[in-house]
Enzyme design. Structure first.
Site, PDB file in Angstrom:
ATOM      1  N   CYS A  49      12.715 -83.178 -31.286  1.00 59.75           N
ATOM      2  CA  CYS A  49      11.526 -82.392 -30.966  1.00 59.75           C
ATOM      3  C   CYS A  49      10.087 -83.101 -31.353  1.00 59.75           C
ATOM      4  O   CYS A  49       9.928 -83.604 -32.392  1.00 59.75           O
ATOM      5  CB  CYS A  49      11.775 -81.218 -31.991  1.00 59.75           C
ATOM      6  SG  CYS A  49      10.401 -80.029 -31.758  1.00 59.75           S
ATOM      7  N   HIS A 104      10.966 -76.005 -37.778  1.00 59.10           N
ATOM      8  CA  HIS A 104      11.314 -75.819 -36.436  1.00 59.10           C
ATOM      9  C   HIS A 104      11.421 -74.496 -36.302  1.00 59.10           C
ATOM     10  O   HIS A 104      12.470 -74.109 -36.782  1.00 59.10           O
ATOM     11  CB  HIS A 104      12.293 -77.033 -36.038  1.00 59.10           C
ATOM     12  CG  HIS A 104      12.590 -76.958 -34.545  1.00 59.10           C
ATOM     13  ND1 HIS A 104      12.072 -77.573 -33.923  1.00 59.10           N
ATOM     14  CD2 HIS A 104      13.545 -76.226 -33.863  1.00 59.10           C
ATOM     15  CE1 HIS A 104      12.579 -77.172 -32.372  1.00 59.10           C
ATOM     16  NE2 HIS A 104      13.214 -76.236 -32.588  1.00 59.10           N
ATOM     17  N   HIS A 130       4.516 -72.712 -30.548  1.00 59.90           N
ATOM     18  CA  HIS A 130       3.281 -73.071 -30.883  1.00 59.90           C
ATOM     19  C   HIS A 130       2.351 -72.029 -30.075  1.00 59.90           C
ATOM     20  O   HIS A 130       2.711 -71.770 -28.978  1.00 59.90           O
ATOM     21  CB  HIS A 130       2.927 -74.500 -30.105  1.00 59.90           C
ATOM     22  CG  HIS A 130       3.617 -74.513 -28.744  1.00 59.90           C
ATOM     23  ND1 HIS A 130       4.745 -74.649 -28.365  1.00 59.90           N
ATOM     24  CD2 HIS A 130       2.859 -74.526 -27.448  1.00 59.90           C
ATOM     25  CE1 HIS A 130       4.988 -74.696 -27.054  1.00 59.90           C
ATOM     26  NE2 HIS A 130       4.083 -74.834 -26.603  1.00 59.90           N
ATOM     27  N   HIS A 137      -1.354 -71.973 -28.308  1.00 64.94           N
ATOM     28  CA  HIS A 137      -2.447 -72.571 -27.799  1.00 64.94           C
ATOM     29  C   HIS A 137      -3.753 -71.776 -28.070  1.00 64.94           C
ATOM     30  O   HIS A 137      -3.806 -70.578 -28.115  1.00 64.94           O
ATOM     31  CB  HIS A 137      -2.408 -72.509 -26.164  1.00 64.94           C
ATOM     32  CG  HIS A 137      -1.389 -73.052 -25.472  1.00 64.94           C
ATOM     33  ND1 HIS A 137      -1.428 -74.388 -24.899  1.00 64.94           N
ATOM     34  CD2 HIS A 137      -0.217 -72.732 -25.410  1.00 64.94           C
ATOM     35  CE1 HIS A 137      -0.049 -74.655 -24.469  1.00 64.94           C
ATOM     36  NE2 HIS A 137       0.661 -73.714 -24.877  1.00 64.94           N
TER      37      HIS A 137
HETATM   38  P1  5GP Z   1       3.870 -75.165 -23.408  1.00 62.39           P
HETATM   39  O1  5GP Z   1       3.842 -75.471 -22.034  1.00 62.39           O
HETATM   40  O2  5GP Z   1       5.032 -75.540 -24.131  1.00 62.39           O
HETATM   41  O3  5GP Z   1       3.500 -73.974 -23.684  1.00 62.39           O
HETATM   42  O4  5GP Z   1       2.895 -76.291 -24.028  1.00 62.39           O
HETATM   43  C1  5GP Z   1       3.055 -77.615 -24.609  1.00 62.39           C
HETATM   44  C2  5GP Z   1       1.645 -78.209 -24.806  1.00 62.39           C
HETATM   45  O5  5GP Z   1       2.164 -79.150 -25.562  1.00 62.39           O
HETATM   46  C3  5GP Z   1       1.079 -78.698 -23.355  1.00 62.39           C
HETATM   47  O6  5GP Z   1      -0.291 -77.990 -23.100  1.00 62.39           O
HETATM   48  C4  5GP Z   1       1.074 -80.036 -23.574  1.00 62.39           C
HETATM   49  O7  5GP Z   1      -0.138 -80.666 -22.750  1.00 62.39           O
HETATM   50  C5  5GP Z   1       1.213 -80.268 -25.189  1.00 62.39           C
HETATM   51  N1  5GP Z   1       1.833 -81.433 -25.408  1.00 62.39           N
HETATM   52  C6  5GP Z   1       3.046 -81.888 -24.823  1.00 62.39           C
HETATM   53  N2  5GP Z   1       3.319 -82.998 -25.839  1.00 62.39           N
HETATM   54  C7  5GP Z   1       2.326 -83.375 -26.420  1.00 62.39           C
HETATM   55  C8  5GP Z   1       1.818 -84.536 -27.302  1.00 62.39           C
HETATM   56  O8  5GP Z   1       2.864 -85.548 -27.550  1.00 62.39           O
HETATM   57  N3  5GP Z   1       0.861 -84.547 -28.077  1.00 62.39           N
HETATM   58  C9  5GP Z   1       0.010 -83.583 -27.910  1.00 62.39           C
HETATM   59  N4  5GP Z   1      -1.323 -83.372 -28.593  1.00 62.39           N
HETATM   60  N5  5GP Z   1       0.195 -82.242 -27.294  1.00 62.39           N
HETATM   61  C10 5GP Z   1       1.243 -82.237 -26.470  1.00 62.39           C
HETATM   62 ZN    ZN Z   2      10.836 -78.968 -33.555  1.00 58.12          ZN
END
Ligand code: 5GP
Ligand code: ZN
Length: 113
Positions: free
Chosen positions: A3, A45, A99, A101
């Site tokens: 993860c 997690h 997470h 945003h």
């Molecule tokens: P989701 O699409 O799951 O709501 O958001 C995942 C977010 O994680 C995305 O905005 C993506 O840019 C960010 N993200 C994915 N991998 C990484 C990483 O390795 N480092 C950072 N800082 N952000 C990540």
């Molecule tokens: Zn995790």
């Protein structure tokens, strides 16, 4: 577990971490969609908001306190900002570790895409 956000929490991969306490980490999104785009994750997690019962109420309260503090620290609280968590496939959740945003610094539209 493979993860990426657990690896960020464990410092196995590098992220631009802007805040950390014993339960949560806040870091800059690698692919920002606004001037300010942070992610707050629990160190534990948790797959998505559907598993929020894994966090006790005081920690959930702390998490939202951190979100508000980040909005203040990054100068987006006065004009307005957005807090988003995507859950599952239809909502485009790409990382299966809870997470939120924290996004601000520009005008948003509604409804979201
Ligand atoms: P989701 O699409 O799951 O709501 O958001 C995942 C977010 O994680 C995305 O905005 C993506 O840019 C960010 N993200 C994915 N991998 C990484 C990483 O390795 N480092 C950072 N800082 N952000 C990540
Ligand atoms: Zn995790």
């Amino acid at each position: 577990m493979d993860c990426i956000f657990c690896k960020i929490a464990n410092k196995e991969i590098v992220a631009n971490i802007v805040f950390e306490d014993e339960d949560f980490v806040v870091f800059k999104d690698i692919n920002p969609v606004a001037e300010v785009h942070l992610l707050i994750i629990p160190k534990m997690h948790i797959g998505s908001l559907m598993e929020i019962d894994m966090l006790d109420a005081s920690k959930i309260k702390n998490m939202f306190g951190i979100i508000n503090k980040m909005a203040d620290d990054f100068g987006i609280s006065s004009k307005g900002f957005r807090v988003v968590t995507n859950i599952g496939e239809s909502a485009c959740q790409s990382v299966k570790h809870l997470h939120f945003h924290i996004i601000g610094g520009r005008k948003f539209g509604w409804p979201p895409g």
